[in-house]
Design a protein around this motif. Sequence first.
Motif, short mmCIF file in Angstrom:
data_model
loop_
_atom_site.label_atom_id
_atom_site.label_comp_id
_atom_site.label_asym_id
_atom_site.label_seq_id
_atom_site.Cartn_x
_atom_site.Cartn_y
_atom_site.Cartn_z
N ALA A 109 33.45 53.80 8.60
CA ALA A 109 34.39 54.74 7.72
C ALA A 109 35.55 55.20 8.52
O ALA A 109 36.56 55.33 7.95
CB ALA A 109 33.68 56.04 7.70
N TYR A 110 35.53 55.32 10.05
CA TYR A 110 36.99 55.53 10.64
C TYR A 110 37.61 54.43 10.58
O TYR A 110 39.03 54.61 10.36
CB TYR A 110 36.41 55.72 12.02
N LEU A 111 37.53 53.07 10.44
CA LEU A 111 38.40 51.89 10.35
C LEU A 111 38.85 52.08 9.06
O LEU A 111 40.15 51.72 9.06
CB LEU A 111 37.66 50.77 10.63
N ALA A 112 38.09 52.35 8.10
CA ALA A 112 38.71 52.21 6.65
C ALA A 112 39.63 53.40 6.59
O ALA A 112 40.91 53.20 6.04
CB ALA A 112 37.31 52.55 5.78
N GLY A 113 39.38 54.77 7.12
CA GLY A 113 40.20 55.98 6.98
C GLY A 113 41.49 55.72 7.73
O GLY A 113 42.41 56.12 7.26
N LEU A 114 41.39 55.01 8.78
CA LEU A 114 42.56 54.78 9.49
C LEU A 114 43.42 53.86 8.73
O LEU A 114 44.88 53.79 8.66
CB LEU A 114 42.54 54.33 11.23
N GLY A 115 42.83 52.97 8.05
CA GLY A 115 43.71 51.76 7.18
C GLY A 115 44.24 52.37 6.13
O GLY A 115 45.25 51.67 5.66
N VAL A 116 43.99 53.55 5.62
CA VAL A 116 44.69 54.11 4.35
C VAL A 116 45.02 55.30 4.72
O VAL A 116 45.60 56.01 3.83
CB VAL A 116 43.64 54.28 3.38
#
Length: 496
Positions: free
Chosen positions: A441-448
Amino acid sequence: MSWLLALDQGTTSSRAMVFDADGRVRGVAQQAFAQSFPQPGWVEHDPDEILASQLDCARAALADAGIGAGDLAAVGITNQRETTILWERSSGRALAPAIVWQDRRTAAECDRLRAEGHAERIRACTGLELDAYFSATKLAWLLDKVPGARRRAEAGELAFGTVDSWLVWQLSGGALHVTDPGNAARTMLFNIHSGDWDDELLALFDIPRALLPRIVDSSGVCGETCTEVFGAAVPIAGIAGDQQAATFGQACFAPGMAKNTYGTGCFLLMNTGAGIVASTNRLLTTVAWRAGGRTSYALEGSIFMGGAIVQWLRDGLGLIRHSGEIEALAASVPDSGGVVLVPAFTGLGAPYWDAYARGALFGLTRGTGAAHIARAALEAIALQTVDLVAAMDRDGAGPLMELRVDGGAAANDLLMQMQADLLGVPVLRPQMLETTALGAAYLAGLGVGVWSGVDEVAAHWRAERRFEPAMAADRREALIARWHRAVERSRGWVEA
């Protein structure tokens, strides 16, 4: 929109979790799926069951959170690593069962390659040991054994992927055939120095390049789900293997920080930053993640049997009815009564890499009871981790100042105290134990853009309990020495 869906596809179950912008869980679902052991040393999964269970969990987690796919900012994916899937591009149909990371069917092929002198080249290029654990020999086996597979692969009709690639392909309706550098680094086909597939290794294992996925950042939008899957197109913005994701979820962003995940196996990762630390103690040098085109690396020690030891006590020996009973049973005696369990059921991982070791119980007497064996089982989990930390220290990546822990068995207070005692450093358990899904979730959230950077993410990390070492140094050294004697007696048990 700040809702994030994490798909956590593990070895024995699929899970999905919905997180908000504060890193809090708002929805969760989990589903076990079948394990297949068709021959001794073989472990397989049904790729369609992996997919179906993961999609079912995703929809259930969204329902649990009370939101729809249109409310999501992004999807992040984390997965069991090394597990190998071969499928048909035209239909998306898997051609054979997935060969799971635990599978040892290609151990003899690895021995042959080692005898021909290829191990050092593989280690220098990939950071990995030449072992059946990784994907390359599994994929070569599929190409050789599935009728027509090699010819079709060379013609570009087939696709290979680890579980992340399989899920992204299906989620995108076949539009995306991708993986991230962390998963690619576990295939034994990826050059960690160049950051790309290695032509010499592809030739060595006879793997057509046309099979391989495109490598994308671990954090960043690589595409989106097709509308038919969840009812809305959602950006896919995070991809990481389970241990890399757990390291990210534990906010181990600085060199020298380390975490250990106590799952089916145990996996200790230490962040080494932008530097590649070449291990001389048979640890793995691997990619942690890549974001914004910048790669972070890690040293990793892989233990094949962690929580699976407790499963064996439950299912194989019947000493407990539920895994949660192990703590009370082990705590009912002050020590193991001299019993040592070496859990080499599928060989030994780091730092031994002995595919022919087998599990053994030493020190049994007429006074030995179920509680002593249970305590020895927990000690075995902790002692295997001690071996990894010692190897990292010898490699110059230490000294370890503290260990962050997660995974199901990290909830066991007795095991965590044993771990602190045997390491001689504090063990920190976070409030959120499901750090694998959280990392995705952190990786995805940082990605957007849900979070501006890793400092904002790190601020969410909170310790639930700190375990301080309380064992005398001479007692610790004696237990470790006894463990090493037992390990040596279990090695090379099966003749090659």
